[in-house]
Design a protein around this motif. Structure first.
Motif, PDB file in Angstrom:
ATOM      1  N   HIS A 126       0.746  -1.209  -0.076  1.00 34.17           N
ATOM      2  CA  HIS A 126       0.003   0.066  -0.143  1.00 34.17           C
ATOM      3  C   HIS A 126       0.972   1.276  -0.031  1.00 34.17           C
ATOM      4  O   HIS A 126       0.558   2.120  -0.748  1.00 34.17           O
ATOM      5  CB  HIS A 126      -0.972   0.180   1.383  1.00 34.17           C
ATOM      6  CG  HIS A 126      -1.757   1.144   1.531  1.00 34.17           C
ATOM      7  ND1 HIS A 126      -2.739   1.594   0.666  1.00 34.17           N
ATOM      8  CD2 HIS A 126      -1.673   2.154   2.424  1.00 34.17           C
ATOM      9  CE1 HIS A 126      -3.317   2.831   0.922  1.00 34.17           C
ATOM     10  NE2 HIS A 126      -2.695   3.303   2.104  1.00 34.17           N
ATOM     11  N   MET A 127       1.746   1.293   0.711  1.00 31.51           N
ATOM     12  CA  MET A 127       2.772   2.647   1.091  1.00 31.51           C
ATOM     13  C   MET A 127       3.557   2.595  -0.442  1.00 31.51           C
ATOM     14  O   MET A 127       3.934   3.785  -0.615  1.00 31.51           O
ATOM     15  CB  MET A 127       3.575   2.304   2.244  1.00 31.51           C
ATOM     16  CG  MET A 127       3.158   2.403   3.423  1.00 31.51           C
ATOM     17  SD  MET A 127       2.058   3.855   3.702  1.00 31.51           S
ATOM     18  CE  MET A 127       3.309   5.226   3.604  1.00 31.51           C
ATOM     19  N   GLU A 128       4.052   1.563  -0.885  1.00 33.50           N
ATOM     20  CA  GLU A 128       4.606   1.667  -2.233  1.00 33.50           C
ATOM     21  C   GLU A 128       3.908   2.322  -3.282  1.00 33.50           C
ATOM     22  O   GLU A 128       4.451   3.148  -4.484  1.00 33.50           O
ATOM     23  CB  GLU A 128       5.418   0.390  -2.416  1.00 33.50           C
ATOM     24  CG  GLU A 128       6.668  -0.138  -1.761  1.00 33.50           C
ATOM     25  CD  GLU A 128       7.130  -1.615  -1.986  1.00 33.50           C
ATOM     26  OE1 GLU A 128       6.263  -2.019  -2.762  1.00 33.50           O
ATOM     27  OE2 GLU A 128       8.012  -1.736  -1.607  1.00 33.50           O
ATOM     28  N   ARG A 129       2.688   1.953  -3.388  1.00 36.80           N
ATOM     29  CA  ARG A 129       1.805   2.340  -4.400  1.00 36.80           C
ATOM     30  C   ARG A 129       1.554   3.961  -4.081  1.00 36.80           C
ATOM     31  O   ARG A 129       1.557   4.686  -4.895  1.00 36.80           O
ATOM     32  CB  ARG A 129       0.422   1.687  -4.207  1.00 36.80           C
ATOM     33  CG  ARG A 129       0.524   0.426  -4.899  1.00 36.80           C
ATOM     34  CD  ARG A 129      -0.884  -0.562  -4.583  1.00 36.80           C
ATOM     35  NE  ARG A 129      -0.895  -1.614  -5.333  1.00 36.80           N
ATOM     36  CZ  ARG A 129      -1.824  -2.504  -4.976  1.00 36.80           C
ATOM     37  NH1 ARG A 129      -2.825  -2.484  -4.197  1.00 36.80           N
ATOM     38  NH2 ARG A 129      -1.723  -4.017  -5.816  1.00 36.80           N
ATOM     39  N   LEU A 130       1.382   4.302  -2.989  1.00 36.99           N
ATOM     40  CA  LEU A 130       1.245   5.903  -2.607  1.00 36.99           C
ATOM     41  C   LEU A 130       2.296   6.663  -3.149  1.00 36.99           C
ATOM     42  O   LEU A 130       2.273   7.515  -3.563  1.00 36.99           O
ATOM     43  CB  LEU A 130       0.722   5.917  -1.143  1.00 36.99           C
ATOM     44  CG  LEU A 130      -0.648   5.689  -0.836  1.00 36.99           C
ATOM     45  CD1 LEU A 130      -0.611   5.502   0.907  1.00 36.99           C
ATOM     46  CD2 LEU A 130      -1.527   6.343  -1.432  1.00 36.99           C
ATOM     47  N   LEU A 131       3.750   6.205  -2.522  1.00 35.98           N
ATOM     48  CA  LEU A 131       4.837   6.766  -2.913  1.00 35.98           C
ATOM     49  C   LEU A 131       5.090   6.639  -4.347  1.00 35.98           C
ATOM     50  O   LEU A 131       5.858   7.727  -4.918  1.00 35.98           O
ATOM     51  CB  LEU A 131       6.133   6.074  -2.101  1.00 35.98           C
ATOM     52  CG  LEU A 131       6.014   6.428  -0.572  1.00 35.98           C
ATOM     53  CD1 LEU A 131       7.013   5.453   0.138  1.00 35.98           C
ATOM     54  CD2 LEU A 131       5.905   7.817  -0.032  1.00 35.98           C
ATOM     55  N   GLY A 132       4.694   5.713  -5.108  1.00 41.43           N
ATOM     56  CA  GLY A 132       5.032   5.570  -6.768  1.00 41.43           C
ATOM     57  C   GLY A 132       4.065   6.735  -7.473  1.00 41.43           C
ATOM     58  O   GLY A 132       4.490   6.931  -8.485  1.00 41.43           O
TER      59      GLY A 132
END
Length: 467
Positions: A72-78
């Motif tokens: 989830h966090m990687e998608r947001l940061l991406g």
């Protein structure tokens, strides 16, 4: 467990939250009564209604595993686009500078990165590192005293002005140069209990201080401080800064100057033209932008007791140890801080941005005097070229004529399109910049990371968009 035992373990009051003991209604009520507040809502009365949410946060369903949280966090940061991925001309207080790799290497060391506040469990090495930072900043600013960094340059400005108020015993503050809207809002909020702020409009021809208007504002008397910036929020290097010192001192006020420390290899430090207190943000000194900062504030003065006594933040110095002839690093005049005085302190000081001070110290040590001169000269030249080049674009005017600028500068669009529309189109071309400062005006910034080709590309793109 028997029923009588279970009853004995029941809490005296219901606890709404398992980890927040002060959420117990009786405890909360007692705390409110102690400070004379009817409800917690009173604490938020100063927040404008237009930015209040007035509804619960729209939070996603709980994530049940570390793997799900990571995804989830990687998608947001991406979804972010960094200023390294795009060509960025953003500035106005958070600047894109080259950060040498050794800065990160040193601040990421565990004795610095994980240490809290320089206590004995990490061997006081942090005290020495911050003392070295203060020493180099003092040399750069041509003063004797520099604090351990506070949260950011905005807080440093507010604190410097309150220091001036405590020294003079006066209430009024006069803002004599252009200050960004965010900083002005922070200053007003920070000084409001003790001070009234008067903002004097700048000279529309030069972007510098309007000396006649400042003189008139001072005529009302009871001014604690005159505040100016070098460079100003418009990027203007104001030739009238020394004159402001004379006006302030003639009125019995202190002169407080906010400055960008990376300019001081080529521009005179505020102390040289009469500033009693200098302040600013050390973000340009080896601190990454980090999607808005990376910020830490400095305050600097002469070694005068009346000024040093008003610092609310920590100061580190050399002190003798129990061993004759041996010295160590520790707090100077600790008794004036809120650590010692608690609620009786002049201002509250909590966890500072000390790690950024260590990074800035590493940066200054790497650059040295010649490096600071070189980077300042490079930015001055690039700023002058960018202003000249964009002034050649049909539909763009660059105000303030030949007034020198450093890094930041303003453009004015003369066509029918708004600054907001042009910024959006620039982003479509992979360029960040042109932050609207009005319906038809926008702010740009260049630093040493930009090249002549970068500026030419910006000009060509604007020519296509504006027309």
């Amino acid at each position: 467990m028997t029923s009588s035992q279970a009853q004995a373990f029941e809490p005296f009051e219901p606890t709404p939250h398992p980890y927040i003991p002060n959420a117990v209604p009786a405890v909360r009520r007692a705390m409110l009564d102690a400070i004379g507040a009817a409800s917690v809502e009173e604490f938020y009365a100063d927040i404008p209604d237009g930015i209040r949410l007035h509804r619960p946060l729209n939070l996603p369903a709980p994530l049940r595993s570390e793997a799900e949280l990571t995804r989830h966090m990687e998608r947001l940061l991406g979804r972010n686009t960094t200023t390294r991925e795009a060509l960025s001309f953003l500035g106005a207080g958070c600047y894109q500078h080259h950060v040498p790799a050794v800065v990160d290497e040193i601040v990421d060391r565990s004795e610095f990165l994980t240490a809290y506040a320089g206590e004995p469990y990490e061997d006081h090495g942090r005290f020495q590192a911050l003392w070295e930072y203060q020493s180099m900043m003092a040399e750069l600013l041509d003063v004797e005293v520099v604090n351990v960094p506070v949260y950011d340059g905005f807080q440093a400005a507010g604190t410097a002005l309150r220091m001036a108020g405590r020294v003079t015993g006066r209430r009024r503050l006069v803002i004599a140069s252009s200050v960004g809207a965010d900083e002005l809002s922070r200053i007003r909020d920070y000084v409001r209990p003790d001070h009234d702020v008067t903002v004097v409009p700048v000279d529309p021809a030069t972007g510098g201080a309007d000396l006649a208007a400042v003189r008139e504002a001072l005529a009302g008397g009871e001014v604690a401080a005159v505040y100016a910036q070098a460079p100003s929020a418009l990027g203007v290097i104001d030739a009238g800064l020394p004159d402001l010192a004379g006006l302030a001192h003639a009125a019995g006020a202190l002169y407080v100057v906010g400055c960008n420390p990376i300019t001081l290899g080529v521009l005179a430090p505020p102390s040289s033209y009469g500033a009693d207190i200098a302040c600013g943000d050390i973000q340009p000194l080896g601190i990454h932008q980090s999607f808005g900062g990376g910020n830490a504030g400095f305050i600097a003065t002469r070694d005068e007791e009346r000024l040093v006594a008003e610092y609310p933040s920590r100061l580190f110095g050399l002190v003798p140890t129990e061993v004759e002839g041996e010295y160590g690093f520790g707090d100077v005049a600790y008794e004036r801080t809120s650590f010692a005085q608690r609620e009786e302190g002049k201002e509250w000081v909590g966890t500072a941005a000390a790690l950024h001070g260590i990074g800035a110290g590493v940066y200054l040590a790497l650059m040295g005097p010649q490096g600071m001169r070189d980077i300042g000269d490079t930015i001055l030249r690039l700023t002058a070229y960018a202003r000249t080049r964009l002034a050649q674009v049909p539909g763009i005017e660059v105000p303030f004529g030949d007034t020198p600028h450093f890094a930041d500068f303003t453009v004015r669009y003369t066509g029918s399109r708004s600054a907001a529309e042009i910024r959006t189109d620039l982003r479509g071309h992979g360029i960040f910049g042109g932050v609207p400062t009005g319906e038809r005006t926008a702010a740009f910034c260049v630093t040493e990371v930009h090249t002549k080709a970068d500026i030419d590309l910006l000009a060509a793109t604007l020519e296509e968009i504006v027309k």
